[in-house]
Design a protein around this motif. Structure first.
Motif, PDB file in Angstrom:
ATOM      1  N   VAL A 145      -1.443 -17.986  -8.937  1.00  0.00           N
ATOM      2  CA  VAL A 145      -1.187 -16.821  -9.787  1.00  0.00           C
ATOM      3  C   VAL A 145      -1.838 -17.059 -11.153  1.00  0.00           C
ATOM      4  CG1 VAL A 145       0.596 -15.409 -10.885  1.00  0.00           C
ATOM      5  CG2 VAL A 145       0.975 -16.344  -8.597  1.00  0.00           C
ATOM      6  N   ALA A 146      -2.540 -16.064 -11.656  1.00  0.00           N
ATOM      7  CA  ALA A 146      -3.229 -16.194 -12.943  1.00  0.00           C
ATOM      8  C   ALA A 146      -2.235 -16.528 -14.058  1.00  0.00           C
ATOM      9  CB  ALA A 146      -3.971 -14.909 -13.264  1.00  0.00           C
ATOM     10  N   PRO A 147      -2.665 -17.324 -15.058  1.00  0.00           N
ATOM     11  CA  PRO A 147      -1.760 -17.746 -16.131  1.00  0.00           C
ATOM     12  C   PRO A 147      -1.132 -16.582 -16.897  1.00  0.00           C
ATOM     13  CG  PRO A 147      -3.759 -19.075 -16.156  1.00  0.00           C
ATOM     14  CD  PRO A 147      -3.993 -17.966 -15.173  1.00  0.00           C
ATOM     15  N   ASP A 148      -1.810 -15.439 -16.941  1.00  0.00           N
ATOM     16  CA  ASP A 148      -1.282 -14.285 -17.678  1.00  0.00           C
ATOM     17  C   ASP A 148      -0.584 -13.283 -16.746  1.00  0.00           C
ATOM     18  OD1 ASP A 148      -3.551 -13.473 -16.345  1.00  0.00           O
ATOM     19  OD2 ASP A 148      -4.360 -12.301 -18.027  1.00  0.00           O
ATOM     20  N   ASP A 149      -0.266 -13.725 -15.532  1.00  0.00           N
ATOM     21  CA  ASP A 149       0.342 -12.832 -14.558  1.00  0.00           C
ATOM     22  C   ASP A 149       1.685 -13.413 -14.103  1.00  0.00           C
ATOM     23  OD1 ASP A 149       0.675 -10.683 -12.892  1.00  0.00           O
ATOM     24  OD2 ASP A 149      -1.100 -11.062 -11.654  1.00  0.00           O
ATOM     25  N   VAL A 150       2.365 -12.723 -13.205  1.00  0.00           N
ATOM     26  CA  VAL A 150       3.633 -13.182 -12.629  1.00  0.00           C
ATOM     27  C   VAL A 150       3.599 -12.955 -11.136  1.00  0.00           C
ATOM     28  CG1 VAL A 150       4.995 -12.756 -14.723  1.00  0.00           C
ATOM     29  CG2 VAL A 150       4.760 -10.940 -12.996  1.00  0.00           C
ATOM     30  N   LEU A 151       4.494 -13.632 -10.432  1.00  0.00           N
ATOM     31  CA  LEU A 151       4.669 -13.393  -9.002  1.00  0.00           C
ATOM     32  C   LEU A 151       5.872 -12.482  -8.818  1.00  0.00           C
ATOM     33  CD1 LEU A 151       3.952 -13.939  -6.042  1.00  0.00           C
ATOM     34  CD2 LEU A 151       5.436 -15.955  -6.136  1.00  0.00           C
ATOM     35  N   ASN A 152       5.653 -11.359  -8.176  1.00  0.00           N
ATOM     36  CA  ASN A 152       6.707 -10.372  -8.019  1.00  0.00           C
ATOM     37  C   ASN A 152       7.700 -10.776  -6.922  1.00  0.00           C
ATOM     38  OD1 ASN A 152       5.635  -8.583  -9.967  1.00  0.00           O
ATOM     39  ND2 ASN A 152       4.190  -7.772  -8.463  1.00  0.00           N
ATOM     40  N   VAL A 153       8.953 -10.536  -7.213  1.00  0.00           N
ATOM     41  CA  VAL A 153      10.012 -10.652  -6.215  1.00  0.00           C
ATOM     42  C   VAL A 153      10.371  -9.233  -5.811  1.00  0.00           C
ATOM     43  CG1 VAL A 153      12.334 -11.495  -5.696  1.00  0.00           C
ATOM     44  CG2 VAL A 153      10.878 -12.757  -7.307  1.00  0.00           C
ATOM     45  N   ARG A 154      10.242  -8.934  -4.526  1.00  0.00           N
ATOM     46  CA  ARG A 154      10.391  -7.549  -4.070  1.00  0.00           C
ATOM     47  C   ARG A 154      11.663  -7.349  -3.256  1.00  0.00           C
ATOM     48  NH1 ARG A 154       6.041  -4.366  -4.990  1.00  0.00           N
ATOM     49  NH2 ARG A 154       4.138  -5.425  -5.721  1.00  0.00           N
ATOM     50  N   GLU A 155      12.046  -6.102  -3.177  1.00  0.00           N
ATOM     51  CA  GLU A 155      13.276  -5.742  -2.476  1.00  0.00           C
ATOM     52  C   GLU A 155      13.178  -5.988  -0.975  1.00  0.00           C
ATOM     53  OE1 GLU A 155      14.842  -1.468  -1.894  1.00  0.00           O
ATOM     54  OE2 GLU A 155      15.751  -2.184  -3.762  1.00  0.00           O
ATOM     55  N   GLY A 156      11.966  -5.860  -0.419  1.00  0.00           N
ATOM     56  CA  GLY A 156      11.778  -6.029   1.014  1.00  0.00           C
ATOM     57  C   GLY A 156      10.526  -6.805   1.329  1.00  0.00           C
ATOM     58  N   GLN A 157      10.230  -6.925   2.619  1.00  0.00           N
ATOM     59  CA  GLN A 157       9.099  -7.705   3.089  1.00  0.00           C
ATOM     60  C   GLN A 157       7.831  -6.865   3.138  1.00  0.00           C
ATOM     61  OE1 GLN A 157      10.288  -9.445   6.867  1.00  0.00           O
ATOM     62  NE2 GLN A 157      12.336  -9.887   6.085  1.00  0.00           N
ATOM     63  N   SER A 158       7.469  -6.293   1.996  1.00  0.00           N
ATOM     64  CA  SER A 158       6.278  -5.452   1.911  1.00  0.00           C
ATOM     65  C   SER A 158       5.877  -5.305   0.449  1.00  0.00           C
ATOM     66  CB  SER A 158       6.538  -4.070   2.522  1.00  0.00           C
ATOM     67  OG  SER A 158       5.492  -3.168   2.216  1.00  0.00           O
ATOM     68  N   ALA A 159       4.570  -5.264   0.199  1.00  0.00           N
ATOM     69  CA  ALA A 159       4.074  -5.078  -1.164  1.00  0.00           C
ATOM     70  C   ALA A 159       4.346  -3.680  -1.682  1.00  0.00           C
ATOM     71  CB  ALA A 159       2.579  -5.370  -1.206  1.00  0.00           C
ATOM     72  N   SER A 160       4.814  -2.780  -0.831  1.00  0.00           N
ATOM     73  CA  SER A 160       5.117  -1.415  -1.258  1.00  0.00           C
ATOM     74  C   SER A 160       6.586  -1.239  -1.657  1.00  0.00           C
ATOM     75  CB  SER A 160       4.766  -0.428  -0.141  1.00  0.00           C
ATOM     76  OG  SER A 160       5.559  -0.668   1.014  1.00  0.00           O
ATOM     77  N   THR A 161       7.399  -2.280  -1.485  1.00  0.00           N
ATOM     78  CA  THR A 161       8.814  -2.164  -1.854  1.00  0.00           C
ATOM     79  C   THR A 161       8.996  -2.442  -3.335  1.00  0.00           C
ATOM     80  OG1 THR A 161       9.239  -4.468  -1.245  1.00  0.00           O
ATOM     81  CG2 THR A 161       9.564  -2.805   0.466  1.00  0.00           C
ATOM     82  N   PRO A 162      10.088  -1.970  -3.941  1.00  0.00           N
ATOM     83  CA  PRO A 162      10.280  -2.117  -5.388  1.00  0.00           C
ATOM     84  C   PRO A 162      10.336  -3.575  -5.839  1.00  0.00           C
ATOM     85  CG  PRO A 162      11.783  -0.480  -4.485  1.00  0.00           C
ATOM     86  CD  PRO A 162      11.140  -1.143  -3.314  1.00  0.00           C
ATOM     87  N   ILE A 163       9.835  -3.805  -7.057  1.00  0.00           N
ATOM     88  CA  ILE A 163       9.912  -5.118  -7.709  1.00  0.00           C
ATOM     89  C   ILE A 163      11.289  -5.243  -8.359  1.00  0.00           C
ATOM     90  CG2 ILE A 163       8.952  -6.609  -9.504  1.00  0.00           C
ATOM     91  CD1 ILE A 163       6.268  -5.097  -9.072  1.00  0.00           C
ATOM     92  N   ILE A 164      12.008  -6.326  -8.031  1.00  0.00           N
ATOM     93  CA  ILE A 164      13.358  -6.500  -8.584  1.00  0.00           C
ATOM     94  C   ILE A 164      13.472  -7.730  -9.480  1.00  0.00           C
ATOM     95  CG2 ILE A 164      14.512  -5.234  -6.741  1.00  0.00           C
ATOM     96  CD1 ILE A 164      15.113  -7.862  -5.371  1.00  0.00           C
ATOM     97  N   ASN A 165      12.429  -8.580  -9.484  1.00  0.00           N
ATOM     98  CA  ASN A 165      12.433  -9.751 -10.360  1.00  0.00           C
ATOM     99  C   ASN A 165      11.024 -10.331 -10.361  1.00  0.00           C
ATOM    100  OD1 ASN A 165      13.331 -11.808 -12.045  1.00  0.00           O
ATOM    101  ND2 ASN A 165      15.124 -12.290 -10.808  1.00  0.00           N
ATOM    102  N   THR A 166      10.774 -11.341 -11.175  1.00  0.00           N
ATOM    103  CA  THR A 166       9.467 -11.987 -11.201  1.00  0.00           C
ATOM    104  C   THR A 166       9.650 -13.498 -11.352  1.00  0.00           C
ATOM    105  OG1 THR A 166       9.246 -11.719 -13.603  1.00  0.00           O
ATOM    106  CG2 THR A 166       8.293  -9.991 -12.208  1.00  0.00           C
ATOM    107  N   LEU A 167       8.615 -14.245 -10.925  1.00  0.00           N
ATOM    108  CA  LEU A 167       8.551 -15.685 -11.127  1.00  0.00           C
ATOM    109  C   LEU A 167       7.358 -16.008 -12.000  1.00  0.00           C
ATOM    110  CD1 LEU A 167       9.214 -16.970  -7.477  1.00  0.00           C
ATOM    111  CD2 LEU A 167      10.873 -16.686  -9.328  1.00  0.00           C
ATOM    112  N   ALA A 168       7.495 -17.009 -12.864  1.00  0.00           N
ATOM    113  CA  ALA A 168       6.404 -17.420 -13.744  1.00  0.00           C
ATOM    114  C   ALA A 168       5.248 -17.984 -12.920  1.00  0.00           C
ATOM    115  CB  ALA A 168       6.905 -18.461 -14.738  1.00  0.00           C
ATOM    116  N   PRO A 169       4.010 -17.908 -13.437  1.00  0.00           N
ATOM    117  CA  PRO A 169       2.849 -18.377 -12.667  1.00  0.00           C
ATOM    118  C   PRO A 169       2.860 -19.884 -12.418  1.00  0.00           C
ATOM    119  CG  PRO A 169       2.215 -17.834 -14.913  1.00  0.00           C
ATOM    120  CD  PRO A 169       3.616 -17.328 -14.739  1.00  0.00           C
ATOM    121  N   ASN A 170       3.623 -20.629 -13.215  1.00  0.00           N
ATOM    122  CA  ASN A 170       3.712 -22.078 -13.035  1.00  0.00           C
ATOM    123  C   ASN A 170       5.128 -22.526 -12.659  1.00  0.00           C
ATOM    124  OD1 ASN A 170       4.940 -21.473 -15.453  1.00  0.00           O
ATOM    125  ND2 ASN A 170       4.003 -23.161 -16.612  1.00  0.00           N
ATOM    126  N   GLN A 171       5.918 -21.615 -12.128  1.00  0.00           N
ATOM    127  CA  GLN A 171       7.315 -21.937 -11.845  1.00  0.00           C
ATOM    128  C   GLN A 171       7.431 -22.939 -10.704  1.00  0.00           C
ATOM    129  OE1 GLN A 171       9.851 -18.722 -12.531  1.00  0.00           O
ATOM    130  NE2 GLN A 171      11.619 -19.561 -11.435  1.00  0.00           N
TER     131      GLN A 171
END
Length: 205
Positions: free
Chosen positions: A34-60
Motif C-alpha cells: 500500500v502506498a505510503p500516502d494511502d490506506v487499506l480499506n476494511v469493507r463491510e463484505g467480501q467485495s470492493a463494491s461494499t461500503p468502507i467501514i474502517n481503514t488500516l495504515a499502510p505500514n500497520q
C-alpha cells in the motif's frame, strides 16, 4: 468437566466449515503493497463494491486475520466494536506461526463477570473485576491426540489454584459488540474455595 470441554472444542470442525484454510487462522499479518500516502480499506463484505467501514495504515503490523473467505481473497479482521474484510492481496503473513502449537501471547476474557487471562510463554495472569491479579505458571499443554490443532488444552498452577483452559479455533463473540474473535476459551479454576467455570473469547496479542 474436562472431557466435556474437549468434546466441545472438537466440535469446531463443523462450525468453521464455511471458511477456507480455517485451521491456519487466526494468524498475524502485516499490511504490504500500500502506498505510503494511502490506506487499506476494511469493507463491510467480501467485495470492493461494499461500503468502507474502517481503514488500516499502510505500514500497520500485527493485524489479526480471524478467517478467510472460501476463495482466500478476503480476510476477516476485528476492530473495537466491529469487524470487516480486507483484501488478502495486501496482507503478508508473519513467519513462524505453527498451528500445531498454541499461539502466544494470547489475550482472553469474558463478561458477566468481567475477567481476563493473558497467556505468555512462561507465565499466565488471571484478572477478575474486584480481585487482585494472580500469576500462574503453565505446566502442560497439548492438542487432541491424533487430530489437527483445532483446539488446545492448557494447565496452569499458582496461588494454591489450578487453571485448566480449553482454547479452540472457533469464531466467538463477546456478547457486547460486533467484534469477531478467532478463539473460544473455556476455563475452570480449581482451588480451596471450590471450582469456577468461565467462558469467553481470545485474540492474538
Amino acid at each position: 468437566m474436562l472431557k466435556y470441554l474437549l468434546i466441545l472444542a472438537i466440535s469446531v470442525l463443523n462450525a468453521n466449515s464455511a471458511f477456507a484454510g480455517w485451521v491456519d487462522y487466526p494468524a498475524l499479518y502485516d499490511v504490504t503493497g500500500v502506498a505510503p500516502d494511502d490506506v487499506l480499506n476494511v469493507r463491510e463484505g467480501q467485495s470492493a463494491s461494499t461500503p468502507i467501514i474502517n481503514t488500516l495504515a499502510p505500514n500497520q503490523r500485527n493485524v489479526e486475520i480471524v478467517a478467510v473467505s472460501n476463495d482466500e481473497r478476503w480476510g476477516l479482521v476485528s476492530f473495537p466494536e466491529g469487524s470487516g474484510w480486507v483484501s488478502m492481496r495486501y496482507m503478508a503473513r508473519q513467519p513462524g506461526q505453527d498451528p500445531q502449537f498454541l499461539p502466544k501471547p494470547l489475550g482472553c476474557g469474558g463478561t458477566e463477570p468481567f475477567w481476563g487471562l493473558s497467556i505468555n510463554n512462561q507465565t499466565a495472569q488471571f484478572d477478575m473485576m474486584g480481585e487482585s491479579p494472580r500469576t500462574y505458571t503453565p505446566i502442560w499443554e497439548d492438542i487432541p491426540s491424533g487430530m489437527q490443532a483445532v483446539s488446545y488444552a492448557v494447565k496452569m498452577q499458582g496461588n494454591g489454584e489450578d487453571i485448566t483452559a480449553i482454547i479452540s479455533r472457533n469464531q466467538c463473540s463477546d456478547g457486547m459488540s460486533d467484534s469477531v474473535y478467532g478463539f473460544r476459551i473455556d476455563v475452570i479454576l480449581s482451588g480451596q474455595s471450590g471450582n469456577r467455570y468461565y467462558t469467553g473469547c481470545c485474540s492474538l496479542n
